[in-house]
Design an enzyme around this catalytic site. Structure first.
Site, PDB file in Angstrom:
ATOM      1  N   LEU A   1       0.622  -1.176  -0.183  1.00 29.17           N
ATOM      2  CA  LEU A   1       0.102   0.114   0.214  1.00 29.17           C
ATOM      3  C   LEU A   1       0.887   1.266   0.048  1.00 29.17           C
ATOM      4  O   LEU A   1       0.371   2.337  -0.081  1.00 29.17           O
ATOM      5  CB  LEU A   1      -0.908  -0.029   1.085  1.00 29.17           C
TER       6      LEU A   1
ATOM      7  N   GLY B   1       2.756   4.383   0.986  1.00 32.20           N
ATOM      8  CA  GLY B   1       2.434   5.314   1.958  1.00 32.20           C
ATOM      9  C   GLY B   1       1.300   5.469   2.697  1.00 32.20           C
ATOM     10  O   GLY B   1       1.181   5.691   3.914  1.00 32.20           O
TER      11      GLY B   1
ATOM     12  N   GLU C   1      -1.862 -16.160  24.338  1.00 31.71           N
ATOM     13  CA  GLU C   1      -2.580 -17.479  24.103  1.00 31.71           C
ATOM     14  C   GLU C   1      -1.194 -18.580  23.821  1.00 31.71           C
ATOM     15  O   GLU C   1      -1.231 -19.582  23.115  1.00 31.71           O
ATOM     16  CB  GLU C   1      -3.539 -17.791  23.202  1.00 31.71           C
TER      17      GLU C   1
ATOM     18  N   PHE D   1      11.276 -26.713  27.331  1.00 30.79           N
ATOM     19  CA  PHE D   1      11.052 -25.233  27.830  1.00 30.79           C
ATOM     20  C   PHE D   1      12.165 -24.746  29.068  1.00 30.79           C
ATOM     21  O   PHE D   1      12.606 -25.685  29.670  1.00 30.79           O
ATOM     22  CB  PHE D   1       9.362 -25.357  28.623  1.00 30.79           C
TER      23      PHE D   1
HETATM   24  P1  TGC Z   1       2.638 -29.385  32.371  1.00 33.84           P
HETATM   25  O1  TGC Z   1       3.053 -28.940  33.965  1.00 33.84           O
HETATM   26  O2  TGC Z   1       3.393 -30.611  31.868  1.00 33.84           O
HETATM   27  O3  TGC Z   1       0.977 -29.687  32.706  1.00 33.84           O
HETATM   28  C1  TGC Z   1       0.149 -29.407  33.470  1.00 33.84           C
HETATM   29  C2  TGC Z   1      -1.057 -30.090  33.017  1.00 33.84           C
HETATM   30  O4  TGC Z   1      -1.816 -29.291  32.239  1.00 33.84           O
HETATM   31  C3  TGC Z   1      -2.182 -30.848  31.361  1.00 33.84           C
HETATM   32  N1  TGC Z   1      -1.994 -29.794  30.117  1.00 33.84           N
HETATM   33  C4  TGC Z   1      -2.999 -29.241  29.305  1.00 33.84           C
HETATM   34  N2  TGC Z   1      -4.409 -29.568  29.309  1.00 33.84           N
HETATM   35  C5  TGC Z   1      -5.185 -28.840  28.460  1.00 33.84           C
HETATM   36  N3  TGC Z   1      -4.736 -28.122  27.453  1.00 33.84           N
HETATM   37  C6  TGC Z   1      -3.426 -28.205  27.221  1.00 33.84           C
HETATM   38  N4  TGC Z   1      -2.915 -27.355  26.185  1.00 33.84           N
HETATM   39  C7  TGC Z   1      -2.565 -28.666  28.127  1.00 33.84           C
HETATM   40  N5  TGC Z   1      -1.015 -28.439  28.106  1.00 33.84           N
HETATM   41  C8  TGC Z   1      -0.775 -29.313  29.422  1.00 33.84           C
HETATM   42  C9  TGC Z   1      -1.032 -31.517  31.245  1.00 33.84           C
HETATM   43  O5  TGC Z   1      -1.608 -32.748  30.873  1.00 33.84           O
HETATM   44  C10 TGC Z   1      -1.006 -31.528  32.828  1.00 33.84           C
HETATM   45  O6  TGC Z   1      -2.084 -32.129  33.541  1.00 33.84           O
HETATM   46  P2  TGC Z   1      -1.846 -33.276  34.758  1.00 33.84           P
HETATM   47  O7  TGC Z   1      -3.332 -33.968  34.911  1.00 33.84           O
HETATM   48  O8  TGC Z   1      -0.707 -34.186  34.532  1.00 33.84           O
HETATM   49  O9  TGC Z   1      -1.619 -32.352  35.959  1.00 33.84           O
HETATM   50  O10 TGC Z   1       2.510 -28.297  31.638  1.00 33.84           O
HETATM   51  P3  TGC Z   1       3.211 -28.233  30.349  1.00 33.84           P
HETATM   52  O11 TGC Z   1       4.656 -28.498  30.540  1.00 33.84           O
HETATM   53  O12 TGC Z   1       2.248 -28.955  29.300  1.00 33.84           O
HETATM   54  O13 TGC Z   1       3.194 -26.554  29.819  1.00 33.84           O
HETATM   55  C11 TGC Z   1       4.187 -25.837  29.789  1.00 33.84           C
HETATM   56  C12 TGC Z   1       3.644 -24.631  28.531  1.00 33.84           C
HETATM   57  C13 TGC Z   1       4.828 -23.868  28.378  1.00 33.84           C
HETATM   58  C14 TGC Z   1       3.012 -25.382  27.297  1.00 33.84           C
HETATM   59  C15 TGC Z   1       2.341 -23.982  29.439  1.00 33.84           C
HETATM   60  O14 TGC Z   1       2.683 -23.340  30.512  1.00 33.84           O
HETATM   61  C16 TGC Z   1       1.832 -22.936  28.484  1.00 33.84           C
HETATM   62  O15 TGC Z   1       1.065 -23.337  27.602  1.00 33.84           O
HETATM   63  N6  TGC Z   1       2.454 -21.435  28.581  1.00 33.84           N
HETATM   64  C17 TGC Z   1       2.078 -20.493  27.681  1.00 33.84           C
HETATM   65  C18 TGC Z   1       1.125 -19.720  28.632  1.00 33.84           C
HETATM   66  C19 TGC Z   1      -0.106 -19.077  27.996  1.00 33.84           C
HETATM   67  O16 TGC Z   1      -0.491 -19.628  26.784  1.00 33.84           O
HETATM   68  N7  TGC Z   1      -0.749 -18.247  28.725  1.00 33.84           N
HETATM   69  C20 TGC Z   1      -1.835 -17.528  28.013  1.00 33.84           C
HETATM   70  C21 TGC Z   1      -2.855 -16.631  28.788  1.00 33.84           C
HETATM   71  S1  TGC Z   1      -4.251 -16.140  28.634  1.00 33.84           S
HETATM   72  C22 TGC Z   1      -4.186 -15.184  27.222  1.00 33.84           C
HETATM   73  O17 TGC Z   1      -3.210 -15.070  26.658  1.00 33.84           O
HETATM   74  C23 TGC Z   1      -5.726 -14.875  26.821  1.00 33.84           C
HETATM   75  S2  TGC Z   1      -5.552 -13.771  25.296  1.00 33.84           S
HETATM   76  C24 TGC Z   1      -7.159 -14.024  24.899  1.00 33.84           C
HETATM   77  C25 TGC Z   1      -7.569 -12.857  23.958  1.00 33.84           C
HETATM   78  O18 TGC Z   1      -7.491 -11.582  24.179  1.00 33.84           O
HETATM   79  O19 TGC Z   1      -8.152 -13.310  22.895  1.00 33.84           O
HETATM   80  P1  FAD Z   2       7.621 -13.717  28.208  1.00 33.98           P
HETATM   81  O1  FAD Z   2       6.688 -15.245  28.776  1.00 33.98           O
HETATM   82  O2  FAD Z   2       8.421 -13.212  29.234  1.00 33.98           O
HETATM   83  O3  FAD Z   2       8.308 -14.289  26.998  1.00 33.98           O
HETATM   84  C1  FAD Z   2       9.197 -13.216  26.503  1.00 33.98           C
HETATM   85  C2  FAD Z   2       9.632 -13.862  25.274  1.00 33.98           C
HETATM   86  O4  FAD Z   2      10.518 -15.196  25.809  1.00 33.98           O
HETATM   87  C3  FAD Z   2       8.622 -14.468  24.100  1.00 33.98           C
HETATM   88  O5  FAD Z   2       9.256 -14.137  22.899  1.00 33.98           O
HETATM   89  C4  FAD Z   2       8.757 -15.740  24.298  1.00 33.98           C
HETATM   90  O6  FAD Z   2       8.494 -16.622  23.045  1.00 33.98           O
HETATM   91  C5  FAD Z   2      10.329 -16.207  24.676  1.00 33.98           C
HETATM   92  N1  FAD Z   2      10.238 -17.404  25.419  1.00 33.98           N
HETATM   93  C6  FAD Z   2       9.664 -17.672  26.782  1.00 33.98           C
HETATM   94  N2  FAD Z   2      10.099 -18.766  27.105  1.00 33.98           N
HETATM   95  C7  FAD Z   2      11.053 -19.237  26.300  1.00 33.98           C
HETATM   96  C8  FAD Z   2      11.628 -20.561  25.955  1.00 33.98           C
HETATM   97  N3  FAD Z   2      11.567 -21.513  27.201  1.00 33.98           N
HETATM   98  N4  FAD Z   2      12.391 -20.656  25.127  1.00 33.98           N
HETATM   99  C9  FAD Z   2      12.748 -19.777  24.178  1.00 33.98           C
HETATM  100  N5  FAD Z   2      11.984 -18.580  24.302  1.00 33.98           N
HETATM  101  C10 FAD Z   2      11.328 -18.414  25.218  1.00 33.98           C
HETATM  102  N6  FAD Z   2      -2.961 -13.333  29.743  1.00 33.98           N
HETATM  103  C11 FAD Z   2      -4.039 -13.505  30.570  1.00 33.98           C
HETATM  104  O7  FAD Z   2      -3.992 -14.530  31.413  1.00 33.98           O
HETATM  105  N7  FAD Z   2      -5.654 -13.351  30.323  1.00 33.98           N
HETATM  106  C12 FAD Z   2      -5.652 -12.273  29.074  1.00 33.98           C
HETATM  107  O8  FAD Z   2      -6.895 -12.050  29.015  1.00 33.98           O
HETATM  108  C13 FAD Z   2      -4.553 -12.135  28.531  1.00 33.98           C
HETATM  109  N8  FAD Z   2      -4.966 -11.072  27.285  1.00 33.98           N
HETATM  110  C14 FAD Z   2      -3.743 -10.684  26.720  1.00 33.98           C
HETATM  111  C15 FAD Z   2      -4.059  -9.361  25.785  1.00 33.98           C
HETATM  112  C16 FAD Z   2      -2.786  -8.849  25.286  1.00 33.98           C
HETATM  113  C17 FAD Z   2      -3.095  -7.712  24.317  1.00 33.98           C
HETATM  114  C18 FAD Z   2      -1.645  -9.383  25.490  1.00 33.98           C
HETATM  115  C19 FAD Z   2      -0.409  -8.645  24.603  1.00 33.98           C
HETATM  116  C20 FAD Z   2      -1.398 -10.230  26.282  1.00 33.98           C
HETATM  117  C21 FAD Z   2      -2.382 -10.922  27.071  1.00 33.98           C
HETATM  118  N9  FAD Z   2      -2.220 -11.930  27.857  1.00 33.98           N
HETATM  119  C22 FAD Z   2      -3.387 -12.363  28.793  1.00 33.98           C
HETATM  120  C23 FAD Z   2      -0.809 -12.370  28.368  1.00 33.98           C
HETATM  121  C24 FAD Z   2       0.000 -13.299  27.461  1.00 33.98           C
HETATM  122  O9  FAD Z   2      -0.524 -14.649  27.244  1.00 33.98           O
HETATM  123  C25 FAD Z   2       1.217 -13.218  27.629  1.00 33.98           C
HETATM  124  O10 FAD Z   2       1.694 -11.794  27.085  1.00 33.98           O
HETATM  125  C26 FAD Z   2       2.140 -14.184  26.847  1.00 33.98           C
HETATM  126  O11 FAD Z   2       1.825 -15.335  27.437  1.00 33.98           O
HETATM  127  C27 FAD Z   2       3.532 -14.069  26.950  1.00 33.98           C
HETATM  128  O12 FAD Z   2       4.128 -13.863  28.386  1.00 33.98           O
HETATM  129  P2  FAD Z   2       4.956 -12.693  28.657  1.00 33.98           P
HETATM  130  O13 FAD Z   2       4.305 -11.428  27.967  1.00 33.98           O
HETATM  131  O14 FAD Z   2       5.222 -12.561  30.074  1.00 33.98           O
HETATM  132  O15 FAD Z   2       6.317 -12.747  27.653  1.00 33.98           O
END
Ligand code: TGC
Ligand code: FAD
Length: 387
Positions: free
Chosen positions: A342, A344, A367, A387
């Site tokens: 696009l 500017g 997520e 991790f």
């Molecule tokens: P681990 O300690 O091995 O597992 C714990 C327990 O959880 C089970 N599990 C799951 N269950 C359902 N869905 C999944 N995706 C699952 N992953 C693991 C697992 O089986 C275990 O169960 P149990 O019965 O044995 O206790 O945990 P892990 O090593 O699998 O997890 C590590 C990791 C890094 C993948 C996890 O911590 C992770 O996904 N981290 C990222 C955190 C994240 O995504 N945060 C999002 C916050 S919410 C958000 O961002 C909302 S934005 C929404 C919006 O605005 O649209």
């Molecule tokens: P960090 O975890 O500090 O990660 C920083 C950097 O390190 C990333 O590049 C990541 O990929 C990298 N990294 C992390 N671990 C490793 C590893 N083991 N090896 C290599 N690289 C790694 N959360 C909620 O709970 N609820 C919500 O409703 C929600 N809404 C959100 C809305 C917005 C607009 C945003 C921006 C975030 C929201 N979040 C929410 C939070 C979101 O899920 C986190 O920002 C996300 O999970 C990453 O966490 P962090 O920002 O602390 O980054």
């Protein structure tokens, strides 16, 4: 030969049921007529379009895949199509529906008591009760097991202390699903707006998801009755189970953003004359457009098969990780490339590309960041947790 639909080159529409097509079309109409005309202004002014919530609710889009309690009970593919059409407008609109449906209504439905479901779900389906989901904390969202927010029993109540960061809908929410450490493991609590010691200030100066509310949550000795604890889950699998639901929807959403960007740039490059011919007549431009269509097509097929697996009860979190990683990366690359084509004009919100591009910087982070999803797939392949 019939001309192909540039936004559905593999005729994915023909793989949808009549009901799925009807839902897609009605959400598309709502987006085109009601949401598109106001979204750029809301993004510019950093305002969530709250005026759309009653219509979104009336269409049955809140908690759409849940059964009972005023919810529509649609299948997972329909939920995906809803996310796709909403995000064709703006990731913030889809975020609102994702959080309300998958991160707030789902845990109450899956982990709550009958009283909790009766108390909150019908009002959430009708949009009168807004929810938010507090998992992330400021010291590292990728590693939620390391949370510091804690709840301690105090008679028949719990005392909640700590904070959450980056919480979608936080400042407009009536209830917050808050995950906290307890002596018995991680548990989920429904914290209500107005509970003494609970505060949810909005985060300012965002350059992404400006049409969505993002907040901090603070808990200072918040007294939460045991009746507000979600009784049917303990441990990280509670919140991670919700994330699987929301991430599934997010695999579909960015397809909508990518389609919006491609549609806009197709029209722009055919109309713009440079060096005596339309921009779209250049090979270098067509290669980029073709690559976008290829990536959108792959993403559509990936999400549709994921949805069919989910509806068959066979979807695995690793499969969700592949699609979230692939589809968000696809859309972000396309939005950035469209912004470039696009010229500017692409730097203002008169055109959609830069808004989608900026939004997708959040979508690739929340997520589960792209790296986290890559590591989930790596663990699946090697059996080694990196991790
Ligand atoms: P681990 O300690 O091995 O597992 C714990 C327990 O959880 C089970 N599990 C799951 N269950 C359902 N869905 C999944 N995706 C699952 N992953 C693991 C697992 O089986 C275990 O169960 P149990 O019965 O044995 O206790 O945990 P892990 O090593 O699998 O997890 C590590 C990791 C890094 C993948 C996890 O911590 C992770 O996904 N981290 C990222 C955190 C994240 O995504 N945060 C999002 C916050 S919410 C958000 O961002 C909302 S934005 C929404 C919006 O605005 O649209
Ligand atoms: P960090 O975890 O500090 O990660 C920083 C950097 O390190 C990333 O590049 C990541 O990929 C990298 N990294 C992390 N671990 C490793 C590893 N083991 N090896 C290599 N690289 C790694 N959360 C909620 O709970 N609820 C919500 O409703 C929600 N809404 C959100 C809305 C917005 C607009 C945003 C921006 C975030 C929201 N979040 C929410 C939070 C979101 O899920 C986190 O920002 C996300 O999970 C990453 O966490 P962090 O920002 O602390 O980054």
């Amino acid at each position: 030969m019939a001309k192909l639909n540039p936004f559905d080159l593999y005729d994915v529409a023909s793989l949808l049921s009549e009901e799925e097509l009807m839902i897609k079309d009605s959400v598309a109409r709502f987006v085109d007529e009601r949401a598109m005309p106001l979204i750029a202004r809301h993004f510019d002014e950093a305002k969530f379009p709250a005026e759309l919530v009653p219509e979104i609710a009336a269409m049955g889009l809140l908690g759409s895949s849940l059964e009972g309690y005023g919810c529509a009970g649609l299948n997972s593919v329909s939920y995906g199509l809803i996310c796709q059409e909403l995000e064709r407008c703006d990731s913030g609109l889809r975020s609102f529906v994702s959080v309300q449906s998958s991160l707030c209504m789902y845990p109450i439905h899956a982990y709550g008591s009958e009283e909790q479901k009766q108390r909150w779900l019908p009002g959430m389906a009708s949009g009168e009760i807004i929810g938010c989901f507090g998992l992330t904390e400021s010291h590292g969202g990728s590693d939620p097991a390391n949370m510091k927010t804690n709840a301690k029993r105090d008679g028949s109540d719990w005392l909640l202390n700590g904070s959450k960061m980056w919480i979608t809908n936080g400042s407009i929410a009536d209830i917050a699903i808050v995950w906290a450490k307890t002596d018995e493991g991680i548990m989920g609590f429904v914290v209500e707006k107005g509970m003494p010691g609970f505060d949810a200030p909005a985060i300012k100066h965002k350059m992404s998801l400006r049409a969505s509310v993002t907040s901090e949550l603070y808990f200072d000795n918040v007294r939460v009755p045991d009746a507000n604890r979600l009784p049917k889950v303990t441990g990280l699998k509670g919140p991670l189970g919700c994330l699987t639901q929301a991430r599934y929807g997010i695999t579909w959403g960015p397809i909508g953003s990518a389609i919006a960007c491609l549609e806009e740039v197709l029209s722009y490059t055919s109309d713009r004359i440079l060096f005596g011919r339309p921009l779209a007549a250049n090979q270098a431009i067509q290669l980029r457009l073709a690559d976008m269509a290829r990536r959108i097509t792959s993403a559509q097929l990936l999400s549709l098969q994921l949805g069919r697996l989910k509806d068959a009860g066979k979807m695995q979190p690793t499969q969700v990780s592949i699609a979230k990683w692939n589809n968000v990366r696809m859309a972000l690359d396309i939005a950035r490339d469209c912004r470039d084509m696009l010229g500017g004009s692409g730097i203002t919100t008169e055109y959609q590309a830069i808004r989608h591009m900026l939004n997708l910087e959040s979508v690739i982070t929340y997520e589960g960041t792209e790296t986290i999803h890559q590591l989930v797939v790596g663990r699946e392949l090697t059996g080694v947790n990196a991790f």
